[in-house]
Design a protein around this motif. Structure first.
Motif, PDB file in Angstrom:
ATOM      1  N   ARG A  17       1.069  -1.179  -0.475  1.00 48.57           N
ATOM      2  CA  ARG A  17       0.263   0.303   0.009  1.00 48.57           C
ATOM      3  C   ARG A  17       0.846   1.316  -0.326  1.00 48.57           C
ATOM      4  N   LEU A 131       1.996  -4.484  16.005  1.00 45.93           N
ATOM      5  CA  LEU A 131       1.903  -4.825  14.353  1.00 45.93           C
ATOM      6  C   LEU A 131       3.075  -3.388  14.106  1.00 45.93           C
ATOM      7  N   GLY A 172     -10.033  -6.384  12.647  1.00 49.02           N
ATOM      8  CA  GLY A 172     -10.913  -6.831  13.672  1.00 49.02           C
ATOM      9  C   GLY A 172     -11.723  -6.297  15.024  1.00 49.02           C
ATOM     10  N   LYS A 192     -12.658  -8.638  10.409  1.00 42.43           N
ATOM     11  CA  LYS A 192     -12.784  -7.496   9.354  1.00 42.43           C
ATOM     12  C   LYS A 192     -13.976  -7.974   8.504  1.00 42.43           C
ATOM     13  N   THR A 205      -5.694  -3.025  18.163  1.00 42.77           N
ATOM     14  CA  THR A 205      -5.074  -1.595  17.664  1.00 42.77           C
ATOM     15  C   THR A 205      -3.856  -2.225  17.395  1.00 42.77           C
ATOM     16  N   GLY A 206      -3.491  -3.537  17.396  1.00 42.46           N
ATOM     17  CA  GLY A 206      -2.594  -3.725  17.024  1.00 42.46           C
ATOM     18  C   GLY A 206      -1.617  -4.272  17.806  1.00 42.46           C
TER      19      GLY A 206
HETATM   20  C1  G1P Z   1      -4.101  -6.243  11.430  1.00 40.90           C
HETATM   21  C2  G1P Z   1      -5.351  -7.533  11.860  1.00 40.90           C
HETATM   22  C3  G1P Z   1      -6.462  -6.460  12.690  1.00 40.90           C
HETATM   23  C4  G1P Z   1      -6.133  -5.294  13.245  1.00 40.90           C
HETATM   24  C5  G1P Z   1      -5.294  -4.428  12.299  1.00 40.90           C
HETATM   25  C6  G1P Z   1      -4.517  -3.313  12.866  1.00 40.90           C
HETATM   26  O1  G1P Z   1      -4.435  -6.544  10.118  1.00 40.90           O
HETATM   27  O2  G1P Z   1      -5.249  -8.697  11.552  1.00 40.90           O
HETATM   28  O3  G1P Z   1      -6.793  -7.590  13.721  1.00 40.90           O
HETATM   29  O4  G1P Z   1      -6.960  -4.552  13.869  1.00 40.90           O
HETATM   30  O5  G1P Z   1      -3.762  -5.327  11.826  1.00 40.90           O
HETATM   31  O6  G1P Z   1      -3.816  -2.749  12.089  1.00 40.90           O
HETATM   32  P1  G1P Z   1      -4.125  -5.813   8.149  1.00 40.90           P
HETATM   33  O7  G1P Z   1      -3.541  -4.505   8.889  1.00 40.90           O
HETATM   34  O8  G1P Z   1      -2.317  -6.362   9.100  1.00 40.90           O
HETATM   35  O9  G1P Z   1      -4.828  -6.363   7.607  1.00 40.90           O
END
Ligand code: G1P
Length: 291
Positions: A17, A131, A172, A192, A205-206
């Motif tokens: 992205r 994340l 999520g 999602k 939130t990650g």
């Molecule tokens: C991931 C997780 C999701 C979460 C999100 C936060 O999704 O699967 O549950 O809410 O990160 O950024 P992604 O953004 O990797 O698709």
């Protein structure tokens, strides 16, 4: 109660992205103001007591490993030129020896699969997941707020925040049951969901604190949303057997997974910088404010 010592950082994604910026540079290494995005996430984790980092990487992610290593030529050159302050900044990026592990996810099968790749290094102890697409400005750090909730409950913890209802299908989402302060007991969670079916607007939130048991669920987790093995689906199964809380943390998140989200983070971190924040504000007001 076992302390939260280890954190898993999934960094194998292509950064689709934010292409073409990520064609040759890992997205986690793109600068947010004056340092790579990943540095903020590592600092957040260290502030929460994390001692060991497990990076789940992929091809072309070597720059991350090099960033957390000593840069002898650079340091020698800075020393020779008496650039002490910059040298100290550079040296701060080098972690304690042996405190970082790197494991590869060979195929992009989803976040759940990425986390599962870290199972042998994490072992059977509760651990954190951060994340790196998501940066969070908070004091105490977002993960520190979650560790506090973990210390009180000994359970599994995820950070959540309200998002606009039209955007819940990007996240999520939790199904809240009852709330005690900022701690929420849940009926479930879904990855999602279509906007019309979402159980709430509280998005994950990650940031996660999970018991080692999650790896058993990830081992046989079927593909879910987007055809990927989803961490959310494995957590929903774990929740049926173990205590699980969502914490609505106090702070501000920035999603660096999109171009505008990334720009927003750039601006926020520039404005928050102790040395350059006022300058950044003046620049925005003088050159980029509406006429
Ligand atoms: C991931 C997780 C999701 C979460 C999100 C936060 O999704 O699967 O549950 O809410 O990160 O950024 P992604 O953004 O990797 O698709």
């Amino acid at each position: 109660m076992k302390p939260i010592r280890k954190a898993v950082l999934p960094v194998a994604g292509f950064g689709t992205r934010v292409l073409p910026a990520t064609k040759t540079i890992p997205k986690e290494m793109l600068p947010v103001f004056d340092r790579p995005a990943i540095q903020y996430v590592v600092d957040e984790a260290i502030a929460a007591g994390i001692e060991h980092f497990v990076f789940v990487t992929g091809r072309n992610k070597g720059a991350i490993e090099d960033y957390f290593d000593t840069a002898y030529e650079l340091e020698t050159s800075l020393k020779a030129k008496n650039k002490t302050a910059i040298l100290e900044e550079v040296q701060k990026t080098c972690p304690v020896a042996g405190s970082m592990s790197f494991v590869r996810q060979q195929a992009p099968l989803g976040l759940g699969h990425a986390i599962w790749c870290a199972r042998d290094i994490v072992g059977d102890e509760p651990f954190a997941i951060l994340l790196p697409d998501v940066l969070v400005q908070a004091a105490p750090s977002c993960l520190a707020q979650m560790v506090e909730a973990y210390q009180e409950t000994g359970s599994n913890i995820i950070a959540v925040e309200p998002v606009p209802e039209a955007e819940v299908d990007k996240y999520g989402v939790i199904d809240p049951a009852e709330r005690n302060g900022n701690r929420i007991r849940m009926n479930g969670m879904v990855e999602k969901p279509p906007v019309a079916d979402a159980p709430s607007n509280l998005a994950i939130t990650g940031r996660y604190i999970l018991q080692g048991k999650i790896f058993d669920y990830l081992a046989d987790q079927a593909a879910g949303a987007g055809g990927e093995i989803q961490l959310t689906d494995a957590m929903a199964r774990l929740m049926a057997n173990e205590d699980f809380y969502a914490v609505e943390y106090d702070g501000q998140s920035y999603d660096c997974g999109s171009k505008l989200g990334y720009l927003r983070a750039q601006i926020a971190y520039a404005l928050a910088d102790a040395e350059h924040g006022a300058g950044a504000r003046a620049l925005l007001d003088s050159e980029f404010s509406k006429a």
